[in-house]
Write a protein that holds these residues in place. Structure first.
Motif, mmCIF file in Angstrom:
data_model
loop_
_atom_site.group_PDB
_atom_site.id
_atom_site.type_symbol
_atom_site.label_atom_id
_atom_site.label_comp_id
_atom_site.label_asym_id
_atom_site.label_seq_id
_atom_site.Cartn_x
_atom_site.Cartn_y
_atom_site.Cartn_z
ATOM 1 N N MET A 267 -3.492 -2.914 -37.043
ATOM 2 C CA MET A 267 -3.490 -3.859 -37.008
ATOM 3 C C MET A 267 -2.279 -4.510 -38.161
ATOM 4 N N GLY A 268 -2.464 -6.114 -38.155
ATOM 5 C CA GLY A 268 -1.307 -6.870 -39.610
ATOM 6 C C GLY A 268 -2.798 -7.147 -40.148
ATOM 7 N N ALA A 298 -1.798 -3.069 -32.583
ATOM 8 C CA ALA A 298 -3.552 -3.673 -32.686
ATOM 9 C C ALA A 298 -3.741 -5.225 -32.664
ATOM 10 N N ASP A 299 -4.507 -5.852 -33.178
ATOM 11 C CA ASP A 299 -4.607 -7.110 -33.219
ATOM 12 C C ASP A 299 -4.469 -8.127 -34.719
ATOM 13 N N ALA A 300 -3.519 -8.513 -34.441
ATOM 14 C CA ALA A 300 -2.611 -9.441 -35.709
ATOM 15 C C ALA A 300 -3.979 -9.953 -36.819
ATOM 16 N N THR A 301 -4.975 -10.387 -36.115
ATOM 17 C CA THR A 301 -6.072 -9.963 -37.615
ATOM 18 C C THR A 301 -7.122 -9.463 -37.044
ATOM 19 N N HIS A 302 -8.425 -9.048 -37.544
ATOM 20 C CA HIS A 302 -9.424 -8.556 -37.704
ATOM 21 C C HIS A 302 -10.411 -9.080 -38.833
ATOM 22 N N PHE A 303 -11.790 -9.445 -38.532
ATOM 23 C CA PHE A 303 -12.492 -9.929 -39.478
ATOM 24 C C PHE A 303 -13.828 -8.829 -38.645
ATOM 25 N N CYS A 304 -13.960 -7.947 -40.186
ATOM 26 C CA CYS A 304 -15.009 -7.363 -39.638
ATOM 27 C C CYS A 304 -16.453 -7.210 -40.864
ATOM 28 N N ASN A 305 -17.195 -8.266 -40.307
ATOM 29 C CA ASN A 305 -18.737 -8.234 -41.581
ATOM 30 C C ASN A 305 -17.957 -9.065 -42.650
ATOM 31 N N CYS A 306 -17.558 -9.825 -42.761
ATOM 32 C CA CYS A 306 -17.136 -10.590 -43.709
ATOM 33 C C CYS A 306 -18.267 -11.643 -43.716
ATOM 34 N N LYS A 307 -18.034 -13.144 -45.238
ATOM 35 C CA LYS A 307 -19.257 -13.627 -45.042
ATOM 36 C C LYS A 307 -18.295 -15.177 -45.786
ATOM 37 N N GLY A 308 -18.612 -16.247 -45.990
ATOM 38 C CA GLY A 308 -17.990 -17.463 -46.698
ATOM 39 C C GLY A 308 -17.263 -18.314 -45.792
ATOM 40 N N SER A 309 -16.329 -18.484 -46.812
ATOM 41 C CA SER A 309 -15.634 -19.223 -45.277
ATOM 42 C C SER A 309 -13.689 -18.361 -44.850
ATOM 43 N N ASN A 319 3.337 -10.608 -29.093
ATOM 44 C CA ASN A 319 3.344 -9.441 -29.579
ATOM 45 C C ASN A 319 2.715 -8.006 -29.949
ATOM 46 N N MET A 320 1.430 -8.771 -29.913
ATOM 47 C CA MET A 320 0.676 -7.574 -30.699
ATOM 48 C C MET A 320 0.601 -7.010 -29.473
ATOM 49 N N LEU A 321 0.028 -5.741 -29.953
ATOM 50 C CA LEU A 321 -0.993 -4.921 -28.857
ATOM 51 C C LEU A 321 -2.740 -5.267 -28.507
ATOM 52 N N ASP A 322 -3.113 -6.211 -29.064
ATOM 53 C CA ASP A 322 -4.522 -6.483 -28.814
ATOM 54 C C ASP A 322 -4.425 -7.309 -29.068
ATOM 55 N N ASP A 323 -5.594 -8.444 -30.028
ATOM 56 C CA ASP A 323 -6.716 -9.550 -30.402
ATOM 57 C C ASP A 323 -5.364 -10.048 -31.108
ATOM 58 N N GLY A 324 -5.679 -11.745 -30.664
ATOM 59 C CA GLY A 324 -5.450 -12.252 -31.883
ATOM 60 C C GLY A 324 -5.735 -12.494 -32.691
ATOM 61 N N THR A 325 -7.299 -12.508 -32.777
ATOM 62 C CA THR A 325 -7.810 -12.150 -33.737
ATOM 63 C C THR A 325 -9.274 -12.160 -33.611
ATOM 64 N N ASN A 326 -9.800 -11.251 -34.113
ATOM 65 C CA ASN A 326 -11.431 -10.191 -33.791
ATOM 66 C C ASN A 326 -12.338 -10.871 -34.471
ATOM 67 N N VAL A 327 -13.513 -11.635 -34.805
ATOM 68 C CA VAL A 327 -14.196 -12.055 -35.466
ATOM 69 C C VAL A 327 -16.057 -11.668 -35.578
ATOM 70 N N HIS A 328 -16.397 -10.511 -35.824
ATOM 71 C CA HIS A 328 -17.798 -10.201 -35.426
ATOM 72 C C HIS A 328 -18.401 -9.062 -36.882
ATOM 73 N N GLY A 329 -19.678 -8.600 -36.397
ATOM 74 C CA GLY A 329 -20.243 -8.135 -37.577
ATOM 75 C C GLY A 329 -20.709 -6.721 -36.736
ATOM 76 N N THR A 330 -21.414 -6.009 -36.831
ATOM 77 C CA THR A 330 -22.001 -4.715 -36.526
ATOM 78 C C THR A 330 -23.129 -4.397 -36.074
#
Length: 601
Positions: A267-268, A298-309, A319-330
């Motif tokens: 990822m980036g 892979a993704d340009a940006t990826h946020f896993c179990n983050c908080k705040g703003s 031209n990534m080989l996956d998502d522009g961004t993915n925001v998720h928990g687990t």
């Protein structure tokens, strides 16, 4: 304090560099050769918790040979021993002023790791690799009956070899992928996935060198790439995500401005259990004039179990080989109930292994099959990590008595508010935006072009185990142009929970999604496909059918609703030839309001 210039000779490395110090900053200049040991020495010898690095504009080369090494567990990447160039794991605050400096990495290197930092500011850097970890070639001919394709391989700037009838790449420092693996066809002019492209899992029976120097890949395929396209491979799935360019773990108050990543071995930007993040004027895209078609693998940006703003503003991802961004928990699955306050949970996906799901003080939701609803909560009192797969969690008070093995947990504390504004995302594989946070989400004034769904909602307990259901989403004033051109069927707004067989597949999941005042130019009619949504609003959108590309799935409705409740479709306009504007099941139809829509049949 006056600036003092200190010339330091690193005899053991036979390298000289100049470093100017002020009371609160270190100025680093580029020198010939490998800069990794120089950076390592600066960070190791820093006797402060607050480091400020200023790089003079220039080209800095980094090799993995003398980089810091450690075993890392990196979500959505391959865990393992990594070579880290910038290892920020002992600092309270980190400031990096790039001044347009270009950092060129070589081989299996992890550029940046931040652990436990309380304030991070990074600006005006360019990240790239001298040799990309991809294989690329032009498709010259295909033969479906005999099961082969002829490829003219790219040599300039790429590294590979033909050995024992197989392609080995990237052939850098002794490392090669086991096989071609994830492979995708790109348009040579537009440098984006070809219209109707399918993901290919490529593992040729053998590769033959032809008399003219081109290569014949003997491999029957379900979907052959078109002649003239550029076919790009990124390796086998077990090894093709070495590390992101930037990894932020358990850090806060992160500000990134003017950072451009032209290539990365994963990822980036990855954010793991971090909080309060801003990205402004950053980019993931190809260097101008390059013959490459892939930026990050892979993704340009990826946020896993983050908080705040979290804010992404005026960024460009291509031209990534996956998502522009993915925001998720687990989601974790209950493996065993030990007593009324303690249970054993399991991390389910192989790229979640070792993830820090919860800590004492975190509030956790219990989700009891077959219902996907978030139900009772409890506060974690103790966490005992058994290994990288199993975690023992104890709670302040007794757990629900009807809890059982197979039920799932979701961390309530670690979810962010998310805003994306003024960004452009295009020319890449997969989705523009993937959203899975229950807190306020705003996606506005962006330009999107997607191979698959443009905006995807998919909390799931099926494969990735990424939580969870959304409760408050506003998608407004965006432009969607040339979307959903994958061979597989998608829609521009795609809401599709994917829960395991033990969960009710008709129960409502996502809520309060507003799709308002957007402009859509697309060759196909599939605009919204929504499953199990309560309170979906589709209002004042302008939809214009474009005939510049072949319609891949004709005779589809503009809007399809399944198991939805309280949907409003109002004030939209459509120009095109769609026979069915709205298609619903009986449950969705009962609470649907549709009015003042122009051009709807």
């Amino acid at each position: 304090m006056n600036k003092i210039t200190v010339i330091i000779a690193i005899i053991a490395l036979s390298v000289n560099y100049s470093m100017a110090k002020t009371s609160d900053s270190i100025i680093v200049k580029s020198v010939e050769g490998d800069m990794a040991p120089i950076v390592r020495k600066i960070l190791e010898e820093a006797d402060t918790e607050d480091i400020h690095l200023i790089f003079e504009k220039g080209v800095y080369k980094f090799l993995p040979d003398y980089a810091v090494g450690k075993y890392l567990e990196i979500t959505n990447h391959g865990n393992g021993y990594k070579r880290i160039i910038f290892n920020f794991d002992k600092f309270r605050t980190v400031t990096i002023e790039g001044n347009g400096a270009e950092f060129i990495f070589h081989g299996q290197a992890m550029p940046f790791l931040f652990v436990g930092c309380e304030s991070i500011n990074v600006s005006n850097l360019v990240i790239d690799w001298d040799i990309p970890f991809t294989f690329l070639g032009e498709v010259l001919a295909i033969n479906k009956e005999e099961g082969w394709r002829d490829i003219k391989p790219f040599k300039d700037g790429f590294s590979w070899q033909l050995k024992n009838g197989q392609i080995e790449f990237p052939n850098v420092d002794g490392f090669n992928y086991n096989y071609l693996g994830s492979t995708l066809a790109f348009d040579p002019v537009e440098k984006r996935p070809v219209h109707g492209a399918w993901d290919i899992h490529s593992k040729p029976r053998w590769v033959e060198k032809l008399p003219d120097g081109n290569l014949r890949f003997h491999e029957p395929l379900k979907h052959y790439p078109p002649v003239g396209s550029l076919l790009s491979s990124k390796g086998d799935r077990e090894h093709d995500r070495y590390a992101p360019a930037f990894d932020f773990k358990t850090s806060s108050n992160i500000n990134l401005d003017g950072i451009v990543v032209h290539h990365a071995l994963g990822m980036g930007f990855l954010f793991e259990r971090s909080e309060n993040i801003q990205m402004n004027n950053c980019g993931i895209f190809l260097r101008k004039g390059t013959n490459r078609v892939i930026s990050t693998t892979a993704d340009a940006t990826h946020f896993c179990n983050c908080k705040g703003s979290i804010l992404l503003e005026n960024c460009r991802f291509e031209n990534m080989l996956d998502d522009g961004t993915n925001v998720h928990g687990t989601y974790v699955v209950i493996d065993k109930i030990i007593d009324n306050k303690t249970l054993l949970v399991k991390l389910m996906h192989f790229e979640q292994r070792g993830f820090n799901f919860a800590e004492p003080g975190d509030e956790v939701w219990f989700i009891k099959q077959p219902s996907p609803e978030r139900q009772e909560t409890n506060v974690v009192s103790k966490v005992k990590t058994i290994n990288d797969e199993f975690i023992e969690i104890s709670f302040d008070s007794p757990m629900p008595q009807d809890l059982k093995s197979g039920d799932i947990l979701e961390n309530k504390t670690w979810n962010p508010e998310f805003t994306m504004r003024g960004c452009t995302i295009r020319n890449h594989r997969a989705r523009n935006v993937v959203l899975k946070t229950p807190l306020k989400t705003v996606i506005e004034n962006n330009i999107f072009s997607s191979m698959m769904a443009s905006i995807l909602f998919r909390g799931e307990t099926f494969f990735w185990f990424e939580s969870g259901a959304v409760n408050d989403v506003l998608i407004q004033n965006n432009t969607f142009e040339y979307c959903t051109y994958s061979g597989a069927e998608h829609s521009i707004l795609y809401i599709t929970p994917r829960l395991g067989k033990t969960f009710d597949e008709s129960a409502l999941y996502d809520r309060n999604i507003r799709f308002i005042n957007n402009t859509i130019h697309n060759f196909g009619n599939r605009i919204v496909n929504a499953d199990r949504v309560e309170g979906l609003t589709i209002k004042n959108n302008k939809i214009i059918k474009s005939f510049s590309a072949k319609e891949l799935y004709p005779n589809r409705p503009l809007i399809q609703l399944t198991n939805c409740q309280n949907t409003l479709i109002e004030g939209n306009s459509y120009e095109g030839d769609c026979e069915t504007a709205i298609k619903t099941d009986e449950f969705s139809k009962a609470t649907l309001t549709s009015k003042r829509n122009k051009g709807f049949k």
